[in-house]
Design a protein around this motif. Structure first.
Motif, PDB file in Angstrom:
ATOM      1  N   GLY A 226       0.780  -1.324   0.078  1.00 27.16           N
ATOM      2  CA  GLY A 226      -0.026  -0.029   0.066  1.00 27.16           C
ATOM      3  C   GLY A 226       0.860   1.381  -0.093  1.00 27.16           C
ATOM      4  O   GLY A 226       0.288   2.259   0.334  1.00 27.16           O
ATOM      5  N   LYS A 227       1.996   1.164  -0.625  1.00 23.15           N
ATOM      6  CA  LYS A 227       3.018   2.184  -0.354  1.00 23.15           C
ATOM      7  C   LYS A 227       3.336   2.512  -1.601  1.00 23.15           C
ATOM      8  O   LYS A 227       3.415   1.803  -2.772  1.00 23.15           O
ATOM      9  CB  LYS A 227       3.950   2.220   0.594  1.00 23.15           C
ATOM     10  N   ALA A 318      -2.853  -5.968  -5.720  1.00 16.79           N
ATOM     11  CA  ALA A 318      -2.538  -4.416  -6.027  1.00 16.79           C
ATOM     12  C   ALA A 318      -3.003  -4.327  -7.364  1.00 16.79           C
ATOM     13  O   ALA A 318      -2.499  -5.015  -8.324  1.00 16.79           O
ATOM     14  CB  ALA A 318      -1.212  -4.069  -5.472  1.00 16.79           C
ATOM     15  N   THR A 319      -3.459  -3.002  -7.646  1.00 18.42           N
ATOM     16  CA  THR A 319      -3.701  -2.429  -9.069  1.00 18.42           C
ATOM     17  C   THR A 319      -2.351  -1.770  -9.415  1.00 18.42           C
ATOM     18  O   THR A 319      -1.951  -0.703  -8.857  1.00 18.42           O
ATOM     19  CB  THR A 319      -4.780  -1.518  -9.063  1.00 18.42           C
ATOM     20  N   VAL A 320      -1.623  -2.342 -10.010  1.00 10.92           N
ATOM     21  CA  VAL A 320      -0.055  -1.827 -10.490  1.00 10.92           C
ATOM     22  C   VAL A 320       0.075  -0.820 -11.448  1.00 10.92           C
ATOM     23  O   VAL A 320       0.957  -0.129 -11.563  1.00 10.92           O
ATOM     24  CB  VAL A 320       0.900  -2.825 -10.459  1.00 10.92           C
ATOM     25  N   ASN A 321      -1.065  -0.827 -12.569  1.00  8.73           N
ATOM     26  CA  ASN A 321      -1.027   0.230 -13.529  1.00  8.73           C
ATOM     27  C   ASN A 321      -2.269   0.481 -14.334  1.00  8.73           C
ATOM     28  O   ASN A 321      -3.129  -0.540 -14.094  1.00  8.73           O
ATOM     29  CB  ASN A 321       0.266  -0.107 -14.525  1.00  8.73           C
ATOM     30  N   SER A 322      -2.566   1.221 -14.749  1.00  6.58           N
ATOM     31  CA  SER A 322      -3.630   1.526 -15.608  1.00  6.58           C
ATOM     32  C   SER A 322      -3.575   2.711 -16.587  1.00  6.58           C
ATOM     33  O   SER A 322      -2.495   3.531 -16.774  1.00  6.58           O
ATOM     34  CB  SER A 322      -4.610   2.264 -14.727  1.00  6.58           C
ATOM     35  N   THR A 323      -4.316   2.912 -17.531  1.00  2.00           N
ATOM     36  CA  THR A 323      -4.401   4.046 -18.547  1.00  2.00           C
ATOM     37  C   THR A 323      -5.725   4.407 -18.627  1.00  2.00           C
ATOM     38  O   THR A 323      -6.729   4.073 -17.873  1.00  2.00           O
ATOM     39  CB  THR A 323      -4.085   3.386 -20.071  1.00  2.00           C
ATOM     40  N   HIS A 324      -6.075   5.549 -19.153  1.00  2.00           N
ATOM     41  CA  HIS A 324      -7.187   6.681 -18.966  1.00  2.00           C
ATOM     42  C   HIS A 324      -7.496   7.286 -20.529  1.00  2.00           C
ATOM     43  O   HIS A 324      -6.459   7.637 -21.106  1.00  2.00           O
ATOM     44  CB  HIS A 324      -7.069   7.227 -17.820  1.00  2.00           C
ATOM     45  N   LEU A 325      -8.719   7.532 -20.589  1.00  2.00           N
ATOM     46  CA  LEU A 325      -9.058   8.688 -21.586  1.00  2.00           C
ATOM     47  C   LEU A 325      -9.516   9.840 -20.838  1.00  2.00           C
ATOM     48  O   LEU A 325     -10.083  10.040 -20.180  1.00  2.00           O
ATOM     49  CB  LEU A 325     -10.375   7.982 -22.533  1.00  2.00           C
ATOM     50  N   ALA A 326      -9.076  10.970 -21.486  1.00  2.00           N
ATOM     51  CA  ALA A 326      -9.157  12.399 -20.953  1.00  2.00           C
ATOM     52  C   ALA A 326      -9.756  13.273 -22.233  1.00  2.00           C
ATOM     53  O   ALA A 326      -9.326  12.859 -23.631  1.00  2.00           O
ATOM     54  CB  ALA A 326      -7.721  12.914 -20.586  1.00  2.00           C
ATOM     55  N   VAL A 327     -10.188  14.414 -21.878  1.00  2.00           N
ATOM     56  CA  VAL A 327     -10.485  15.422 -23.091  1.00  2.00           C
ATOM     57  C   VAL A 327      -9.784  16.620 -22.820  1.00  2.00           C
ATOM     58  O   VAL A 327      -9.457  17.272 -21.741  1.00  2.00           O
ATOM     59  CB  VAL A 327     -11.917  15.798 -22.908  1.00  2.00           C
ATOM     60  N   PRO A 396      -9.639  -4.052  -1.763  1.00  6.04           N
ATOM     61  CA  PRO A 396      -9.323  -2.709  -1.315  1.00  6.04           C
ATOM     62  C   PRO A 396      -7.906  -2.704  -1.992  1.00  6.04           C
ATOM     63  O   PRO A 396      -6.979  -3.259  -1.977  1.00  6.04           O
ATOM     64  CB  PRO A 396      -9.417  -2.617   0.221  1.00  6.04           C
ATOM     65  N   SER A 397      -7.639  -1.418  -2.594  1.00  8.18           N
ATOM     66  CA  SER A 397      -6.496  -0.867  -3.353  1.00  8.18           C
ATOM     67  C   SER A 397      -6.520   0.725  -3.268  1.00  8.18           C
ATOM     68  O   SER A 397      -7.389   1.550  -3.565  1.00  8.18           O
ATOM     69  CB  SER A 397      -6.550  -1.213  -4.739  1.00  8.18           C
TER      70      SER A 397
END
Length: 448
Positions: A226-227, A318-327, A396-397
């Motif tokens: 968690g760090k 643990a969710t170690v990485n992600s990608t996103h969509l932005a405007v 929980p993450s």
């Protein structure tokens, strides 16, 4: 599966140590982008989308279906390439948003840099209706895309959990029960048996840090506790007790001869998998497809589970990485851009289609109700791989604060790890020095 997509996404939280964010800091200053965008109409307008390789192909594939419902929105998806997209976004934001696409595909390691260095560079999706989906995504991700000021900078797309891919046949030959490994200390003891009986290393690390993602395993161990390199306030926590514990685990493995050297980065990793030099690959969700692509003849010899905890009773999720969509804040058709993002990221059908075609694990939790995530995998010994990672996303993450200085943090971390692996340096000492160095570089406070 698109190997190039997998190669560039292996970073999830790593490749930023290259020119991307370093250049961003150098070019941007700290002023507003001067964006002069406007909402426009939600059901008409022309929008451009920037993404890369496989994800771009999947976005393009959704456009005909999208246009059946929204014929008034003209969508052009451009494959900018990765990492080229980061420089292109940076340059455009530095020019006040001139030439910037309407919809931007952004990795978790780059998003904070754009938000911090270019105020107004990204539109507030909360004003367009994003708050409706606050609880729709994997835990911790909403905090990742939204600020303390309530502004929503992006919407989550891909979410990868930490994984523990392993050669079940090697474990069996060594008489080791992989499911019984409760902690990484247990894994070290198992690794000793595996090495003694089969000659196979437990895992591999790019010891000289020849590529930016050499600290992925260290970061995984940190996130399991968690760090991260920074706390929620952006202060430096690089030499926290949890960080020292993570680096100590790596040193213990290395001192026991359980770590193979993947000097050369990705190419060395591929060679290692083909030669079977490591029994365990501690990589995220998406990496299963890489293994299948590289060694299809080993179908049925592999299994996967979530990684052991760092300490007894600790979490293995643990969710170690992600990608996103932005405007883009400069977009003249923000409402139409949001309509497209909403269609792609909040509809289970869209996310399931993308997963089937590209293996991109969705952050949208409702998508996991589809049977594709509950089907047994022949390659992974009949396991329901999708369910394993789904359970991790449900756990929980916390949200991890990458900050605009993640690239610098990553560089001092990999340097510290190399000293531990190649020189036998003391983990606590090198991490303290790394934290102090990062503080001098960034002006951030070290929390001790």
């Amino acid at each position: 599966m698109d190997m190039e997509r997998r190669r560039v996404l292996r970073i999830g939280g790593a490749l930023a140590a290259g020119a991307g964010l370093t250049g961003l800091t150098a070019c941007s200053g700290s002023g507003d982008t001067g964006a002069t965008g406007s909402a426009g109409a939600k059901d008409k307008g022309a929008i451009t989308v920037w993404s890369w390789q496989g994800p771009a192909a999947q976005l393009k594939a959704l456009v005909p279906e999208f246009n059946k419902k929204f014929p008034g929105i003209e969508v052009t998806v451009q494959d900018i390439g990765n990492p080229a997209i980061w420089d292109k976004i940076t340059t455009a934001m530095g020019a006040g948003g001139s030439g910037l696409a309407d919809v931007l595909h952004i990795g978790v390691d780059y998003l904070p840099g754009y938000v911090e260095k270019f105020p107004g560079g990204l539109a507030d999706l909360g004003k367009l209706g994003a708050d409706t989906y606050k609880d729709a995504f994997a835990q911790g991700l909403w905090e990742t895309v939204s600020g303390k000021d309530g502004k929503v900078s992006a919407l989550p797309w891909e979410a990868n959990s930490a994984g523990f891919y392993y050669r079940a046949d090697i474990f069996e030959e060594a008489g080791v029960d992989a499911d019984a490994l409760g902690t990484w200390d247990d894994a070290i003891e198992a690794g000793k048996k595996i090495k003694a009986k089969t000659g196979t290393h437990l895992l591999g690390i790019d010891k000289p840090a020849s590529e930016a993602d050499a600290a992925n395993f260290f970061q995984l161990l940190l996130q399991l506790q968690g760090k991260f390199y920074f706390d929620s306030a952006g202060d430096i926590t690089l030499d926290s007790p949890e960080a020292v514990r993570a680096m100590t685990i790596i040193k213990t493995m290395n001192d026991a001869g359980l770590v193979s050297d993947l000097a050369g980065g990705w190419t060395a990793l591929e060679t290692s998998i083909k030669k079977g030099t490591a029994a365990v690959l501690p990589w995220p969700t998406w990496f299963g497809g890489v293994i299948e692509d590289l060694v299809p003849e080993e179908s049925g010899k592999w299994k996967v589970r979530l990684p052991p905890a760092v300490r007894q009773g600790g979490t293995n999720a643990a969710t170690v990485n992600s990608t996103h969509l932005a405007v883009a804040g400069s977009s003249k058709n923000q409402a139409a851009a949001w309509t497209f993002i909403e269609y792609v990221l909040t509809r289970p059908a869209s996310q399931v289609r993308i997963y089937k075609n590209q293996g991109i694990a969705p952050a949208l939790m409702k998508a996991y109700e589809d049977e594709v995530f509950h089907a047994p995998s022949t390659f992974f010994s009949g396991q329901k791989k999708g369910e394993i990672f789904y359970e991790a996303l449900r756990a929980p993450s916390p949200a991890f604060n990458y900050t605009a200085d993640y690239a610098r943090a990553l560089k001092v971390v990999t340097d510290a790890q190399t000293k531990v692996l190649l020189r036998g340096a003391d983990p606590a000492a090198v991490l303290k020095a790394a934290a102090d160095q990062l503080a001098k570089q960034t002006g951030r406070k070290v929390v001790r």
